[in-house]
Enzyme design. Structure first.
Site, mmCIF file in Angstrom:
data_model
loop_
_atom_site.group_PDB
_atom_site.id
_atom_site.type_symbol
_atom_site.label_atom_id
_atom_site.label_comp_id
_atom_site.label_asym_id
_atom_site.label_seq_id
_atom_site.Cartn_x
_atom_site.Cartn_y
_atom_site.Cartn_z
ATOM 1 N N HIS A 222 0.844 -1.210 0.000
ATOM 2 C CA HIS A 222 0.000 0.000 0.000
ATOM 3 C C HIS A 222 0.878 1.258 0.000
ATOM 4 C CE1 HIS A 222 -3.197 -2.538 2.294
ATOM 5 N NE2 HIS A 222 -3.656 -2.338 1.064
ATOM 6 N N LYS B 226 -15.796 -7.648 3.704
ATOM 7 C CA LYS B 226 -14.740 -8.022 4.650
ATOM 8 C C LYS B 226 -15.139 -7.717 6.093
ATOM 9 C CE LYS B 226 -10.973 -7.161 1.370
ATOM 10 N NZ LYS B 226 -9.888 -6.245 0.994
ATOM 11 N N ARG C 73 -2.513 -5.894 -8.448
ATOM 12 C CA ARG C 73 -1.576 -7.022 -8.442
ATOM 13 C C ARG C 73 -1.927 -7.968 -9.575
ATOM 14 N NH1 ARG C 73 -3.075 -8.181 -2.329
ATOM 15 N NH2 ARG C 73 -5.010 -7.654 -3.375
ATOM 16 N N SER D 195 -3.113 -7.604 2.838
ATOM 17 C CA SER D 195 -3.401 -7.482 4.263
ATOM 18 C C SER D 195 -3.846 -8.827 4.825
ATOM 19 C CB SER D 195 -4.503 -6.446 4.494
ATOM 20 O OG SER D 195 -4.077 -5.184 4.073
HETATM 21 O O1 PNS Z 1 -8.791 -2.535 0.225
HETATM 22 P P1 PNS Z 1 -10.099 -2.955 -0.397
HETATM 23 O O2 PNS Z 1 -10.909 -3.796 0.571
HETATM 24 O O3 PNS Z 1 -9.924 -3.631 -1.730
HETATM 25 O O4 PNS Z 1 -10.922 -1.603 -0.671
HETATM 26 C C1 PNS Z 1 -12.229 -1.658 -1.209
HETATM 27 C C2 PNS Z 1 -12.969 -0.341 -0.966
HETATM 28 C C3 PNS Z 1 -13.069 -0.062 0.533
HETATM 29 C C4 PNS Z 1 -12.217 0.791 -1.659
HETATM 30 C C5 PNS Z 1 -14.380 -0.512 -1.599
HETATM 31 O O5 PNS Z 1 -15.074 -1.556 -0.950
HETATM 32 C C6 PNS Z 1 -15.199 0.773 -1.540
HETATM 33 O O6 PNS Z 1 -15.025 1.637 -2.363
HETATM 34 N N1 PNS Z 1 -16.098 0.852 -0.528
HETATM 35 C C7 PNS Z 1 -16.986 1.998 -0.359
HETATM 36 C C8 PNS Z 1 -18.372 1.697 -0.976
HETATM 37 C C9 PNS Z 1 -18.325 1.890 -2.483
HETATM 38 O O7 PNS Z 1 -18.162 2.992 -2.973
HETATM 39 N N2 PNS Z 1 -18.454 0.783 -3.250
HETATM 40 C C10 PNS Z 1 -18.331 0.833 -4.707
HETATM 41 C C11 PNS Z 1 -19.653 0.878 -5.416
HETATM 42 S S1 PNS Z 1 -20.669 -0.543 -5.067
#
Ligand code: PNS
Length: 161
Positions: free
Chosen positions: A18, A42, A91, A129
């Site tokens: 990150h 998650k 990745r 993570s």
């Molecule tokens: O590190 P991650 O878990 O891959 O991050 C994912 C994250 C938190 C960026 C994603 O789940 C997110 O954007 N969550 C906020 C809700 C949202 O905007 N979802 C996208 C449209 S459904």
């Protein structure tokens, strides 16, 4: 034009992978906001305040980077912050389908916000993570995988349970 980007994620916990993406975004954009958001798929190990603290410590040396949290949709947060871009690490193979879907949905939700993908560096391509949490849960050292201070917090977290 001020070019502001959001680096979103769960950061549970932040890894060296990150940090590499955040550093590269900070060299490309005038301002970067690292945003701790909820991923409904998650169940986090660390609380949001814990994740913010680890991120703030790990990014303190980057003057154009700030760390925030938000509820709700990423594009709404990006618009509220006046950001034009979302930056995510990619990745090999494993990330593509999910990130492609998120990129498409976010584009449908707000056409003024562009998603940029930075390919993960080779040395971080296997790092996540969840791997870090799993190693720590078995008592393995994670110092080489996470920024200073995070491995100690992982040890503390798993000795609580
Ligand atoms: O590190 P991650 O878990 O891959 O991050 C994912 C994250 C938190 C960026 C994603 O789940 C997110 O954007 N969550 C906020 C809700 C949202 O905007 N979802 C996208 C449209 S459904």
């Amino acid at each position: 034009m001020l070019r502001k980007a959001i680096c979103p994620g769960s950061f549970d916990p932040v890894t060296r992978g990150h940090i590499d993406i955040i550093e590269r975004a900070a060299r490309t954009f005038d301002q970067v906001i690292v945003a701790v958001l909820t991923n409904p798929r998650k169940s986090p190990l660390f609380t949001v305040p814990e994740r913010l603290e680890m991120l703030r410590e790990a990014t303190a040396y980057m003057p154009n980077v700030s760390v925030m949290t938000a509820n709700g949709l990423l594009v709404d947060f990006a618009r509220e912050q006046g950001a034009q871009a979302i930056v995510k690490g990619l990745r090999p193979i494993q990330d593509f389908e999910y990130e492609w879907q998120m990129g498409m949905v976010n584009h449908d939700l707000d056409r003024d916000i562009e998603t940029y993908f930075l390919m993960s560096r080779n040395e971080y391509s296997y790092l996540s993570s969840s791997i870090v949490r799993e190693l720590a849960s078995f008592g393995r050292d994670t110092d080489s995988l996470v920024p200073p201070g995070v491995a100690a917090r992982l040890r503390a977290k798993f000795s609580e349970s």
